[in-house]
Write an enzyme that holds these catalytic residues in place. Structure first.
Site, short mmCIF file in Angstrom:
data_model
loop_
_atom_site.label_atom_id
_atom_site.label_comp_id
_atom_site.label_asym_id
_atom_site.label_seq_id
_atom_site.Cartn_x
_atom_site.Cartn_y
_atom_site.Cartn_z
N GLN A 53 38.92 22.96 2.33
CA GLN A 53 37.94 22.37 3.26
C GLN A 53 38.60 21.65 4.43
O GLN A 53 37.92 21.28 5.39
CB GLN A 53 37.03 21.40 2.51
CG GLN A 53 36.15 22.11 1.47
CD GLN A 53 35.21 21.15 0.82
OE1 GLN A 53 35.58 20.49 -0.14
NE2 GLN A 53 34.00 21.04 1.35
N LEU A 92 30.28 19.65 2.02
CA LEU A 92 30.70 19.18 3.34
C LEU A 92 31.00 20.35 4.28
O LEU A 92 30.96 20.18 5.50
CB LEU A 92 31.93 18.28 3.23
CG LEU A 92 31.73 16.98 2.42
CD1 LEU A 92 33.03 16.21 2.33
CD2 LEU A 92 30.62 16.12 3.01
N HIS A 133 32.17 22.55 -8.90
CA HIS A 133 32.03 22.80 -7.46
C HIS A 133 33.41 22.84 -6.79
O HIS A 133 33.71 23.76 -6.02
CB HIS A 133 31.15 21.69 -6.86
CG HIS A 133 30.90 21.78 -5.39
ND1 HIS A 133 29.64 21.94 -4.86
CD2 HIS A 133 31.74 21.72 -4.32
CE1 HIS A 133 29.73 21.98 -3.54
NE2 HIS A 133 30.99 21.84 -3.18
#
Ligand code: ZN
Length: 159
Positions: A53, A92, A133
């Site tokens: 990310q 996010l 996740h």
């Protein structure tokens, strides 16, 4: 190294790549990366963040729930309950969207912490969801993909 990073969003390819295992726990860049990941996560008001990310293709993620911090290096799910739960998850990397995702209610996760110590968590609830996740991220799977794969499972679950 910067003290925090911009969060990358889909369809950035790094989010769909399987990450590389971390072999050198003493690496100084890795040790600087960990606080930067927490800072990035806090700035974005998240409870978890995986290295892809922030554009880094390595098997590391951080989670903070109820002020307890977890640094997960090379994490693997070693067992997962047949019993499932469904929860509206956000990410996010997919701002402003939530997807109802079916996951195991209880998991056991093995990983190394930032000192290289072998650790094991057996947990349920929000932490179990967050672990699944973040470990998905390290395999190149985001919740939009899980959601698409789960059409049948969701129907069964919601019956
Ligand atoms: Zn996410």
């Amino acid at each position: 190294m910067k003290d925090s990073f911009p969060v990358v969003h889909i369809p950035e390819p790094v989010l769909r790549e399987k990450t590389e295992k971390i072999l050198d726990l003493c690496d100084s860049e890795l040790q600087q990366l960990i606080p930067a990941m927490f800072k990035t996560m806090h700035k974005a008001h998240g409870i978890g963040l995986a290295a892809p990310q922030i554009g880094i293709n390595k098997a590391i993620a951080v989670i903070e729930i109820d002020k307890i911090r977890y640094v997960l290096i090379n994490p693997v799910i070693s067992s997962a309950s047949k019993e499932k739960i469904i929860f509206d998850e956000g990410c996010l990397s997919i701002p402003g969207k939530e997807f109802p995702i079916v996951r195991s209610n209880r998991v056991t996760v093995r990983y190394l912490d930032e000192t290289g110590k072998k650790c094991k968590i057996k947990t349920d609830g929000l932490l179990a969801i967050a672990l699944q996740h973040e470990i998905d991220h390290l395999s190149g799977i985001v919740i939009a993909d899980r959601y698409d794969q789960q059409d049948q499972l969701r129907e069964l679950f919601l019956q």
